[in-house]
Design a protein around this motif. Structure first.
Motif, PDB file in Angstrom:
ATOM      1  N   MET A   1       1.020  -1.159  -0.011  1.00 17.70           N
ATOM      2  CA  MET A   1      -0.070   0.029  -0.047  1.00 17.70           C
ATOM      3  C   MET A   1       0.940   1.273   0.049  1.00 17.70           C
ATOM      4  N   ASP A   2       0.607   2.254  -0.911  1.00 15.56           N
ATOM      5  CA  ASP A   2       1.414   3.096  -0.796  1.00 15.56           C
ATOM      6  C   ASP A   2       0.306   4.435  -0.602  1.00 15.56           C
ATOM      7  N   ARG A   3       1.055   5.705  -0.402  1.00 17.67           N
ATOM      8  CA  ARG A   3       0.304   6.984  -0.258  1.00 17.67           C
ATOM      9  C   ARG A   3      -0.912   7.147  -1.242  1.00 17.67           C
ATOM     10  N   ASN A   4      -0.918   6.732  -2.383  1.00 16.10           N
ATOM     11  CA  ASN A   4      -2.056   6.944  -3.369  1.00 16.10           C
ATOM     12  C   ASN A   4      -3.250   6.026  -3.030  1.00 16.10           C
ATOM     13  N   ASP A   5      -2.975   4.930  -2.145  1.00 19.53           N
ATOM     14  CA  ASP A   5      -4.124   4.239  -1.698  1.00 19.53           C
ATOM     15  C   ASP A   5      -4.881   4.656  -0.576  1.00 19.53           C
ATOM     16  N   ILE A   6      -4.220   5.746   0.103  1.00 22.75           N
ATOM     17  CA  ILE A   6      -5.080   6.217   1.344  1.00 22.75           C
ATOM     18  C   ILE A   6      -6.367   6.776   0.780  1.00 22.75           C
ATOM     19  N   PRO A   7      -7.218   6.569   1.331  1.00 22.05           N
ATOM     20  CA  PRO A   7      -8.796   6.845   1.177  1.00 22.05           C
ATOM     21  C   PRO A   7      -8.806   8.493   1.282  1.00 22.05           C
ATOM     22  N   GLU A   8      -9.650   9.046   0.251  1.00 20.33           N
ATOM     23  CA  GLU A   8      -9.653  10.442   0.444  1.00 20.33           C
ATOM     24  C   GLU A   8     -10.385  11.106   1.382  1.00 20.33           C
ATOM     25  N   TRP A   9     -11.241  10.366   2.436  1.00 19.69           N
ATOM     26  CA  TRP A   9     -11.859  10.866   3.522  1.00 19.69           C
ATOM     27  C   TRP A   9     -10.854  10.639   4.726  1.00 19.69           C
ATOM     28  N   MET A  10      -9.643  10.038   4.635  1.00 22.06           N
ATOM     29  CA  MET A  10      -8.665  10.306   5.533  1.00 22.06           C
ATOM     30  C   MET A  10      -7.860  11.447   5.354  1.00 22.06           C
ATOM     31  N   LEU A  11      -7.651  11.419   4.060  1.00 23.17           N
ATOM     32  CA  LEU A  11      -6.775  12.705   3.688  1.00 23.17           C
ATOM     33  C   LEU A  11      -7.446  14.050   4.026  1.00 23.17           C
ATOM     34  N   ALA A  12      -8.577  14.111   4.323  1.00 22.48           N
ATOM     35  CA  ALA A  12      -9.444  15.199   4.315  1.00 22.48           C
ATOM     36  C   ALA A  12      -9.552  15.850   5.881  1.00 22.48           C
ATOM     37  N   LEU A  13      -9.098  14.720   6.718  1.00 20.90           N
ATOM     38  CA  LEU A  13      -8.778  15.114   8.168  1.00 20.90           C
ATOM     39  C   LEU A  13      -7.504  15.800   8.690  1.00 20.90           C
ATOM     40  N   SER A  14      -7.753  16.748   9.529  1.00 21.59           N
ATOM     41  CA  SER A  14      -6.491  17.420   9.915  1.00 21.59           C
ATOM     42  C   SER A  14      -5.791  16.254  10.833  1.00 21.59           C
ATOM     43  N   ILE A  15      -4.572  16.624  11.114  1.00 19.21           N
ATOM     44  CA  ILE A  15      -3.606  15.860  11.993  1.00 19.21           C
ATOM     45  C   ILE A  15      -4.149  15.514  13.254  1.00 19.21           C
ATOM     46  N   GLU A  16      -5.044  16.840  13.784  1.00 18.58           N
ATOM     47  CA  GLU A  16      -5.304  16.480  15.213  1.00 18.58           C
ATOM     48  C   GLU A  16      -6.730  15.492  15.379  1.00 18.58           C
ATOM     49  N   ASP A  17      -7.336  15.433  14.077  1.00 20.22           N
ATOM     50  CA  ASP A  17      -8.297  14.669  13.852  1.00 20.22           C
ATOM     51  C   ASP A  17      -7.946  13.072  13.891  1.00 20.22           C
ATOM     52  N   LEU A  18      -6.701  12.910  13.246  1.00 22.24           N
ATOM     53  CA  LEU A  18      -6.137  11.724  12.852  1.00 22.24           C
ATOM     54  C   LEU A  18      -5.357  11.047  14.213  1.00 22.24           C
ATOM     55  N   GLU A  19      -4.731  12.181  14.916  1.00 21.10           N
ATOM     56  CA  GLU A  19      -4.306  11.802  16.494  1.00 21.10           C
ATOM     57  C   GLU A  19      -5.445  11.362  17.333  1.00 21.10           C
ATOM     58  N   PHE A  20      -6.565  11.984  17.339  1.00 24.49           N
ATOM     59  CA  PHE A  20      -7.882  11.518  18.044  1.00 24.49           C
ATOM     60  C   PHE A  20      -8.414  10.331  17.776  1.00 24.49           C
ATOM     61  N   MET A  21      -8.415  10.027  16.442  1.00 20.84           N
ATOM     62  CA  MET A  21      -8.917   8.630  15.922  1.00 20.84           C
ATOM     63  C   MET A  21      -7.809   7.612  16.600  1.00 20.84           C
ATOM     64  N   LYS A  22      -6.435   8.007  16.379  1.00 24.04           N
ATOM     65  CA  LYS A  22      -5.494   6.933  16.708  1.00 24.04           C
ATOM     66  C   LYS A  22      -5.661   6.612  18.140  1.00 24.04           C
ATOM     67  N   LYS A  23      -5.890   7.433  19.099  1.00 25.99           N
ATOM     68  CA  LYS A  23      -5.904   7.560  20.426  1.00 25.99           C
ATOM     69  C   LYS A  23      -6.981   6.622  20.735  1.00 25.99           C
ATOM     70  N   PHE A  24      -8.107   6.870  20.244  1.00 27.66           N
ATOM     71  CA  PHE A  24      -9.548   6.224  20.177  1.00 27.66           C
ATOM     72  C   PHE A  24      -9.559   4.724  19.998  1.00 27.66           C
ATOM     73  N   VAL A  25      -8.801   4.538  18.927  1.00 30.57           N
ATOM     74  CA  VAL A  25      -8.709   3.047  18.596  1.00 30.57           C
ATOM     75  C   VAL A  25      -7.777   2.388  19.704  1.00 30.57           C
ATOM     76  N   LEU A  26      -6.714   3.079  20.037  1.00 31.25           N
ATOM     77  CA  LEU A  26      -5.900   2.432  21.102  1.00 31.25           C
ATOM     78  C   LEU A  26      -6.313   2.318  22.384  1.00 31.25           C
ATOM     79  N   GLU A  27      -7.213   3.044  22.620  1.00 28.71           N
ATOM     80  CA  GLU A  27      -8.023   3.010  23.992  1.00 28.71           C
ATOM     81  C   GLU A  27      -9.549   2.246  23.574  1.00 28.71           C
ATOM     82  N   SER A  28      -9.551   1.315  22.653  1.00 29.33           N
ATOM     83  CA  SER A  28     -10.640   0.310  22.390  1.00 29.33           C
ATOM     84  C   SER A  28     -11.963   1.048  22.501  1.00 29.33           C
ATOM     85  N   GLY A  29     -11.947   2.287  21.839  1.00 29.85           N
ATOM     86  CA  GLY A  29     -13.097   3.083  21.584  1.00 29.85           C
ATOM     87  C   GLY A  29     -13.812   3.637  23.054  1.00 29.85           C
TER      88      GLY A  29
END
Length: 98
Positions: free
Chosen positions: A1-29
């Motif tokens: 998988m390369d960067r061109n395979d990253i879904p558009e919805w993920m690219l639309a998120l800010s770094i803060e949103d992605l970090e929040f999402m990462k923490k959310f997943v790591l904390e099992s929701g």
């Protein structure tokens, strides 16, 4: 998988949103765990999650143009009001003959 395979919805998120999402997943929701990490109340985390869900839904809709998605994201982030967003989208569609 390369960067061109990253879904558009993920690219639309800010770094803060992605970090929040990462923490959310790591904390099992667990919103309680996320509230502790950010040192905020549960309702504050819920609002943040709802906002993130809205951003993903807007970005994921293929029928929307990039401009309309951008205007909607501005309204979700409260950069502009919902009424202003509706007016901009209406003008945009009128110019396109939609």
């Amino acid at each position: 998988m390369d960067r061109n395979d990253i879904p558009e919805w993920m690219l639309a998120l800010s770094i803060e949103d992605l970090e929040f999402m990462k923490k959310f997943v790591l904390e099992s929701g667990s919103l309680k765990s996320i509230a502790k990490i950010y040192d905020v109340s549960y309702p504050t985390v819920r609002v943040r999650l709802n906002s993130l869900i809205q951003k993903i839904e807007v970005a994921d809709k293929e029928e929307n143009s990039e401009f309309i998605s951008y205007v909607k994201s501005l309204a979700i982030d409260e950069v502009i009001t919902l009424d202003e967003a509706k007016k901009l989208i209406k003008l945009y569609k009128a110019e396109r003959g939609e």
